[in-house]
Design a protein around this motif. Structure first.
Motif, short mmCIF file in Angstrom:
data_model
loop_
_atom_site.label_atom_id
_atom_site.label_comp_id
_atom_site.label_asym_id
_atom_site.label_seq_id
_atom_site.Cartn_x
_atom_site.Cartn_y
_atom_site.Cartn_z
N LYS A 115 104.90 0.42 89.31
CA LYS A 115 103.93 1.72 90.14
C LYS A 115 102.95 2.25 88.92
N ILE A 116 101.88 2.68 89.44
CA ILE A 116 100.98 3.41 88.38
C ILE A 116 101.26 4.66 88.41
N GLY A 117 101.44 5.29 87.26
CA GLY A 117 101.85 6.85 87.20
C GLY A 117 100.69 7.69 87.21
N GLN A 118 101.05 8.92 87.39
CA GLN A 118 100.03 10.13 87.48
C GLN A 118 99.28 10.22 86.25
N ASP A 119 98.09 10.65 86.38
CA ASP A 119 97.41 11.06 84.96
C ASP A 119 97.87 12.31 84.53
N LEU A 120 99.15 12.34 83.61
CA LEU A 120 99.59 13.51 83.01
C LEU A 120 98.83 14.40 81.95
N MET A 121 98.24 13.45 81.21
CA MET A 121 97.44 13.89 79.98
C MET A 121 95.91 13.26 80.03
N PRO A 122 95.06 13.93 79.58
CA PRO A 122 93.86 13.32 79.51
C PRO A 122 93.73 12.10 78.25
N ARG A 123 92.90 11.14 78.82
CA ARG A 123 92.76 9.88 78.34
C ARG A 123 94.02 9.23 78.04
N MET A 124 95.10 9.04 78.99
CA MET A 124 96.05 8.56 79.04
C MET A 124 96.52 7.90 80.59
N LYS A 125 96.80 6.80 80.16
CA LYS A 125 97.28 6.13 81.77
C LYS A 125 98.56 5.74 81.64
N GLN A 126 99.44 5.52 82.77
CA GLN A 126 100.88 5.17 82.75
C GLN A 126 101.05 4.27 83.80
N ILE A 127 102.26 3.20 83.42
CA ILE A 127 102.68 2.12 84.31
C ILE A 127 104.31 2.29 84.27
N TRP A 128 105.00 2.45 85.43
CA TRP A 128 106.27 2.44 85.36
C TRP A 128 106.58 1.10 86.18
N ALA A 129 107.51 0.26 85.45
CA ALA A 129 108.03 -1.01 85.83
C ALA A 129 109.52 -1.36 85.57
N LEU A 130 109.97 -2.28 86.00
CA LEU A 130 111.47 -2.66 86.02
C LEU A 130 111.80 -3.81 85.32
N ASP A 131 112.75 -4.01 84.14
CA ASP A 131 112.88 -5.17 83.43
C ASP A 131 113.79 -5.78 84.41
N PRO A 132 114.16 -7.29 83.83
CA PRO A 132 115.26 -8.00 84.54
C PRO A 132 116.52 -7.41 84.92
N ASN A 133 116.86 -6.51 84.04
CA ASN A 133 118.06 -5.71 84.11
C ASN A 133 118.24 -4.55 85.08
N GLY A 134 116.97 -4.30 85.66
CA GLY A 134 116.84 -2.99 86.53
C GLY A 134 116.43 -2.00 85.69
N ILE A 135 116.45 -2.09 84.32
CA ILE A 135 115.97 -0.82 83.45
C ILE A 135 114.38 -0.67 83.69
N LYS A 136 114.54 0.88 83.90
CA LYS A 136 113.17 1.34 84.08
C LYS A 136 112.19 1.35 82.76
N ILE A 137 111.11 1.01 82.67
CA ILE A 137 110.38 0.82 81.39
C ILE A 137 108.80 1.59 81.88
N GLU A 138 108.70 2.61 80.75
CA GLU A 138 107.51 3.36 80.86
C GLU A 138 106.48 2.76 79.77
N LEU A 139 105.41 2.36 80.39
CA LEU A 139 104.30 2.01 79.48
C LEU A 139 103.09 3.19 79.29
N ASN A 140 102.81 3.46 78.25
CA ASN A 140 101.78 4.56 78.22
C ASN A 140 100.75 3.96 77.39
N PHE A 141 99.48 4.13 78.00
CA PHE A 141 98.21 3.57 77.41
C PHE A 141 97.22 4.61 77.06
N SER A 142 96.78 4.66 75.75
CA SER A 142 96.05 5.68 75.40
C SER A 142 95.12 5.11 74.16
#
Length: 142
Positions: A115-142
């Motif tokens: 899922k693409i996350g909300q823009d919580l901070m200016p000049r930053m994007k976020q994606i949430w994903a699941l790894d093969p074990n079901g662990i949530k992965i937060e990906l922060n782009f800036s």
């Protein structure tokens, strides 16, 4: 005092799917196993000689061979949880903004739930994903 996070270790029953996810999707480098470390997969970021993600085979994982102790979530007296890893909620990585579209394409190509996350901070994007074990992965782009 703590300087930075060294690494995280995930116990898994499927090393092969983890190698595909952490290299092909997230772009980490699958590299050498540390001398004396447990068998598994070790992942590095560019220009860092220390692996940041360790995946160990759950069937062979008996605690680190380099220490004389082993703890698991069941041995900690805390709030009850149904999660196999205790209170671990997610793992976060920082990425460059220019890689956002590439990561979305990889997630789709490998059918990784995200899922693409909300823009919580200016000049930053976020994606949430699941790894093969079901662990949530937060990906922060800036």
């Amino acid at each position: 005092m703590i300087k930075s996070l060294s690494h995280l270790t995930i116990s898994s029953i499927n090393i092969r799917d983890n190698i595909k996810f952490y290299t092909n999707v997230l772009g980490l480098i699958h590299g050498e196993t540390l001398k004396g470390a447990e068998p598994g997969a070790y992942f590095y970021v560019e220009d860092n000689p220390i692996p940041v993600v360790h995946i160990v085979d759950e069937g062979q994982h008996s605690g680190s061979k380099t220490t004389d102790f082993h703890l698991d979530a069941k041995s900690v007296k805390s709030q009850p949880t149904s999660l196999a890893t205790g209170a671990l909620d997610h793992i976060a990585f920082n990425l460059k903004m220019k890689d956002f579209d590439i990561l979305v394409q990889r997630l789709q190509e490998y059918s990784v739930p995200y899922k693409i996350g909300q823009d919580l901070m200016p000049r930053m994007k976020q994606i949430w994903a699941l790894d093969p074990n079901g662990i949530k992965i937060e990906l922060n782009f800036s």
